[in-house]
Design a protein around this motif. Sequence first.
Motif, PDB file in Angstrom:
ATOM      1  N   ARG A  69      -1.759  -2.963  -8.473  1.00 21.53           N
ATOM      2  CA  ARG A  69      -1.226  -3.420  -7.178  1.00 21.53           C
ATOM      3  C   ARG A  69      -2.203  -3.195  -6.027  1.00 21.53           C
ATOM      4  N   VAL A  70      -1.865  -3.915  -4.936  1.00 24.72           N
ATOM      5  CA  VAL A  70      -2.602  -3.754  -3.680  1.00 24.72           C
ATOM      6  C   VAL A  70      -1.592  -3.323  -2.635  1.00 24.72           C
ATOM      7  N   ARG A  71      -1.923  -2.267  -1.896  1.00 27.84           N
ATOM      8  CA  ARG A  71      -1.043  -1.853  -0.797  1.00 27.84           C
ATOM      9  C   ARG A  71      -1.803  -1.963   0.513  1.00 27.84           C
ATOM     10  N   ILE A  72      -1.143  -2.562   1.504  1.00 25.91           N
ATOM     11  CA  ILE A  72      -1.743  -2.601   2.838  1.00 25.91           C
ATOM     12  C   ILE A  72      -0.841  -1.781   3.752  1.00 25.91           C
ATOM     13  N   ASP A  73      -1.432  -0.783   4.372  1.00 27.31           N
ATOM     14  CA  ASP A  73      -0.650   0.190   5.147  1.00 27.31           C
ATOM     15  C   ASP A  73       0.526   0.716   4.325  1.00 27.31           C
ATOM     16  N   GLY A  74       0.260   0.958   3.051  1.00 27.02           N
ATOM     17  CA  GLY A  74       1.265   1.562   2.180  1.00 27.02           C
ATOM     18  C   GLY A  74       2.263   0.581   1.587  1.00 27.02           C
ATOM     19  N   ARG A  75       2.210  -0.678   2.000  1.00 31.12           N
ATOM     20  CA  ARG A  75       3.201  -1.644   1.549  1.00 31.12           C
ATOM     21  C   ARG A  75       2.612  -2.549   0.473  1.00 31.12           C
ATOM     22  N   ASP A  76       3.318  -2.655  -0.649  1.00 31.33           N
ATOM     23  CA  ASP A  76       2.873  -3.471  -1.777  1.00 31.33           C
ATOM     24  C   ASP A  76       2.825  -4.949  -1.356  1.00 31.33           C
TER      25      ASP A  76
END
Length: 413
Positions: A69-76
Amino acid sequence: MSSRPSAAGATVELEGLTKRYPGGARPAVDRVGMEIGAGETVVLVGPPGCGKSTVLKMVNRLVEPSEGRVRIDGRDVARTDPVRLRRRIGYVVRGGGLFPHLTVAQNVALVPRMLGEPADRVRARVEEVLDLVGLDPGAFHDRRPHRLSDGQRLRVGLARALAADPPVLLMDEPFGAVDPTTRSRLQDELVRLRREPRRTIVLATRDVEEAVKLGDRVAVLGEHARVAQFDTPEAVLVHPADAFVSGFAGAGAALKRLGLARVRDVEITDCPTATVDDPPRYVLDRLCADGTEEILVLDRWGRPRTWLGRGDLLRAGGSPARAGRPVRSTVTRDATLRDALEAVLADRAGRVVVTGRRGAYEGVVGVETLMDSVRELLEAGRLEALEARYGLEELRADRTYAAQEGVGGEARA
Ligand SMILES: Nc1ncnc2c1ncn2[C@@H]1O[C@H](COP(=O)(O)OP(=O)(O)OP(=O)(O)O)[C@@H](O)[C@H]1O
């Protein structure tokens, strides 16, 4: 200026990121893990086909991962609507990737329009970002992409990516299609642009020098995007993690380190200048008064134009506008010392002109200043090589011994 809040960047985390394309015997990207801090510039560097583009495209969901997965600012990102996601992630590709049938302004306005911003705000923002990337809005607003140079196309692509002020910017070999001089200038501008406001930039390239110049950290990728080393540019050059990294990045490390130091780190001095409109008498007086061989002639906008000697002025019948040797290469404060050295060699003036925004004159850096820095860097490189060879402890003992005995300080054989 726009009233929008400044982006401060967002964290980007890759976790076990894997992509298997249909028909591929092995994954194009195999379990990549990386944590990128908010506001950090990370450069993915690796040989062709190692999976750099695929990694970037999994961040903005142009490609869906097979695993991980990729999280941006902790969000998937898998839980974020792809269209909304891409509005928060600027994406710049080689050549700019502009729509050929739209004007420059229409290309740049795309995302703010999609975000439903009022027309006057969009218009103001288009002007603002065109100016930010060094294009005069008045001159470029209505042009279509086919009437732009490669460098200008890329600037418009960058303006488009920045128009919605995204906290994350992905750049996929952005400078691949432009000539070396334009490339180095655009790289300098990226260094300037990324400072204010801070945003997170992930840039893919095959070029180690570009990686070293632009990255806060550099990820050297091997086959299937294996992360061979993820570290500061200096560490990658000086302490390569394995044979692959040293083979790919380490050759000529001392010279590449010239790419780490910037023009702004060395002394920038003033030199005598005149403008094209100055009367010849004034220019001659300045040449004599300063006891200088050459004077730098600036155009009406303060941009360097020619180096002019006394003989040139006399030969041209006294007009500073027609005489002298054109200034071929200039650098900005963000250019590397390597760029500056190249510019000095190209211009044969023994110094290089430093320019600011819109190319206006700011000062010069002399070849001696550059050579001193080269010497220091080579010296530092030699010292590190020695340290590696004899081991730190032994070298320290040698230094103590040398200091006590008052001898030269070379290591004992
Ligand atoms: N849509 C696709 N379908 C099948 N295979 C693909 C696809 N896109 C990329 N690949 C393969 O995946 C591997 C990685 O490609 P990718 O473009 O991510 O590498 P890259 O490091 O960005 O290369 P380059 O530096 O040449 O741009 C390559 O072997 C490529 O042929």
